[in-house]
Scaffold this active site. Structure first.
Site, PDB file in Angstrom:
ATOM      1  N   HIS A  72      -0.152   4.396   0.482  1.00 21.79           N
ATOM      2  CA  HIS A  72      -0.709   5.516   1.234  1.00 21.79           C
ATOM      3  C   HIS A  72      -1.110   5.004   2.624  1.00 21.79           C
ATOM      4  O   HIS A  72      -1.006   3.813   2.907  1.00 21.79           O
ATOM      5  CB  HIS A  72      -1.932   6.103   0.519  1.00 21.79           C
ATOM      6  CG  HIS A  72      -3.039   5.123   0.303  1.00 21.79           C
ATOM      7  ND1 HIS A  72      -3.005   4.182  -0.715  1.00 21.79           N
ATOM      8  CD2 HIS A  72      -4.200   4.908   0.988  1.00 21.79           C
ATOM      9  CE1 HIS A  72      -4.101   3.450  -0.660  1.00 21.79           C
ATOM     10  NE2 HIS A  72      -4.840   3.856   0.373  1.00 21.79           N
ATOM     11  N   LYS A 110       0.849  -1.187   0.000  1.00 20.59           N
ATOM     12  CA  LYS A 110       0.000   0.000   0.000  1.00 20.59           C
ATOM     13  C   LYS A 110       0.888   1.241   0.000  1.00 20.59           C
ATOM     14  O   LYS A 110       1.802   1.347   0.817  1.00 20.59           O
ATOM     15  CB  LYS A 110      -0.905  -0.029   1.238  1.00 20.59           C
ATOM     16  CG  LYS A 110      -2.009   0.996   1.260  1.00 20.59           C
ATOM     17  CD  LYS A 110      -2.880   0.781   2.496  1.00 20.59           C
ATOM     18  CE  LYS A 110      -3.999   1.807   2.581  1.00 20.59           C
ATOM     19  NZ  LYS A 110      -4.813   1.611   3.819  1.00 20.59           N
TER      20      LYS A 110
END
Length: 529
Positions: A417, A415
């Site tokens: 973010h 991921k």
């Protein structure tokens, strides 16, 4: 004269039982016409009710536990007289635990002790139940001085939901009930110092509800192995016998009494019901000892099937997760059974699945040390199926055994973010980690997880799976996929069940004909390890 708890231990060993029979002549248990006729009629009905139970169950019970409140409610004139009649009807070699839950100090406590214990003018009980919340002063009169050979179970974590209001309150280091467990040890030592006898058995035990295995486990840990625990709640209150035994038995598979009242008194055949309960408790004891490696022989695959394994197989069949028939596997083999963990898809099934994983882990000598502590700090669920399984295991370990661990999982894709990365949950850096998955087919996911954990300086200490097919990877390779993982990664792999337990289940079950057992037996003979 031997002490109360010496008598409990001796009786338990001599009849091989942990059953305690309650004598509770509640109004609902007695004929309505006799209850309403007169005090004399009520009391005679109560006596006959209890005498019937005593006569039927004396071969199976470690002790009897008459509840004083039900006798007091019979009437002010004859209520206590009837209680004494009932106690006198109990054979001399069976201890009597008077359930009175007294709790006062000074001369009041001393008077209560006299009323409970005195042979001539009292009730002639061997032990009592007490509330410890007023401290040592309220307990001392019952186990010191002329009553140094008596014993008491102090309320620690009772089976009613409201017990959480006080007994589960968190202190600085532990809960109130854990502190009570510690104090019971301390007070037993104090009593022995103040009033020495020939007995070295602690004079206090604990009342801890079988309805809360987590509390039972914590209380046992706090109290140590020598104190006896009275664990009410099995039967009418819904306590899980297997979970209670796993949590509350001491290292020798003893130290716990299971009281049952209504389950016996309302049975059409109290003697048969008492024997059934005793045998059920003993089966649970054996499973605990076998799982800990403390039985007569360390359980090997196929020797027996533990209660949690039997329950797991039964609900797996009910949910359609486990099926019998003819199934072509990826390997090309035709298997007489098929297991699809993805079909555990309801709240009740997932709840039971988590409990089964937790039971298998706590029964493993590889994942639990000799002091009863797990050998891991974090439960890791590899994506994707392992994520939900890891969460279930983490929750069940806490709810059933009071074991607090961290939980973590990974993403397939990093991921970019938020918190970022591929790892989510508890930190595993420099932590001992248990990996949880459903099955091991080739072992690829487990090996990838092992590599991932090593890179962050975590220490994989084991793998927990639901089913071990326990079959050779090929006819030329004598190892199973599970054995290969254990060998290559040098960590234990624990399963809820394996092929030998499945075969054993079919031997014991009347739900499947001999053809199914024959097919599974032949498959194991050809491919099993």
């Amino acid at each position: 004269m031997s002490s109360f708890f010496d008598q409990i231990e001796s009786r338990s060993q001599s009849i091989n039982s942990l059953l305690c029979v309650g004598l509770d002549p509640h109004q609902k248990e007695l004929p309505a016409d006799q209850w309403s006729a007169s005090e004399e009629s009520r009391c005679e009905a109560a006596y006959q009710f209890c005498k019937r139970i005593i006569d039927a169950t004396s071969d199976h019970t470690v002790c009897y536990k008459p509840n004083a409140a039900f006798f007091e409610a019979l009437g002010t004139k004859l209520g206590n007289v009837t209680l004494r009649r009932v106690i006198d009807a109990i054979p001399d070699d069976i201890p009597v635990l008077l359930d009175v839950k007294r709790g006062d100090i000074g001369s009041t406590a001393a008077a209560y002790a006299e009323a409970c214990y005195e042979e001539k003018d009292g009730l002639n009980a061997g032990g009592v139940t007490l509330s410890p919340l007023m401290g040592w002063d309220s307990v001392s009169p019952f186990i010191t001085g002329k009553y140094a050979d008596k014993g008491a179970f102090v309320l620690c974590k009772t089976s009613n939901p409201g017990s959480n209001d006080i007994l589960a309150l968190q202190l600085q280091q532990q809960t109130v009930f854990e502190e009570i467990a510690n104090l019971a040890n301390k007070w037993s030592s104090t009593a022995a110092s103040e009033s020495p006898t020939s007995s070295t058995t602690p004079r206090l035990g604990l009342v801890v509800g079988a309805t809360d295995p987590s509390a039972l486990s914590k209380a046992r840990k706090a109290a140590g192995s020598k104190l006896w625990i009275l664990a009410p709640g099995v039967g009418a209150q819904g306590g899980d016998l297997d979970a209670a035994c796993r949590a509350g038995l001491n290292d020798d598979g003893t130290g716990m009494l299971i009281p049952v009242s209504r389950g016996i008194s309302r049975a059409s055949d109290p003697a048969a019901e008492a024997m059934k309960l005793k045998d059920g408790i003993n089966a649970a004891r054996k499973a605990v000892l076998d799982g800990r490696g403390g039985g007569e022989k360390r359980k090997q695959p196929g020797d027996a099937i533990a209660p949690y394994q039997k329950e797991f197989l039964e609900f797996s069949l009910k949910e359609g997760v486990l099926k019998f028939g003819s199934f072509v596997l990826k390997s090309g083999r035709t298997s007489p059974y098929f297991f699809n963990a993805g079909l555990f898809s309801s709240g009740s099934a997932l709840h039971k699945l988590g409990k089964a994983y937790a039971a298998s882990i706590m029964s493993s000598k590889d994942l639990v040390d000799k002091d009863g502590n797990v050998t891991f700090d974090v439960v890791f669920g590899p994506a994707y199926k392992g994520i939900s399984l890891g969460a279930l295991v983490c929750s069940a370990l806490y709810s059933d055994f009071g074991v607090e661990t961290g939980f973590a999982y990974n993403r397939k894709e990093a991921k970019d973010h938020g918190e970022g990365g591929i790892l989510v949950g508890a930190s595993m850096v420099n932590k001992r980690v248990l990996v949880v998955d459903d099955v091991i087919t080739a072992g690829t996911a487990i090996r990838e997880s092992h590599t991932m954990l090593k890179k962050i300086d975590a220490t994989p200490v084991g793998v927990a799976i639901a089913l071990d097919r326990a079959e050779k990877r090929s006819l030329e390779d004598p190892l199973s996929a599970v054995q290969a993982v254990a060998r290559d990664l040098e960590i234990p792999v624990v399963s809820i069940v394996a092929l030998p337990q499945l075969q054993e289940y079919l031997k014991l079950s009347s739900a499947y004909d001999d053809d199914v057992l024959k097919l599974v037996t032949e498959y194991r003979s050809q491919y099993g390890v």
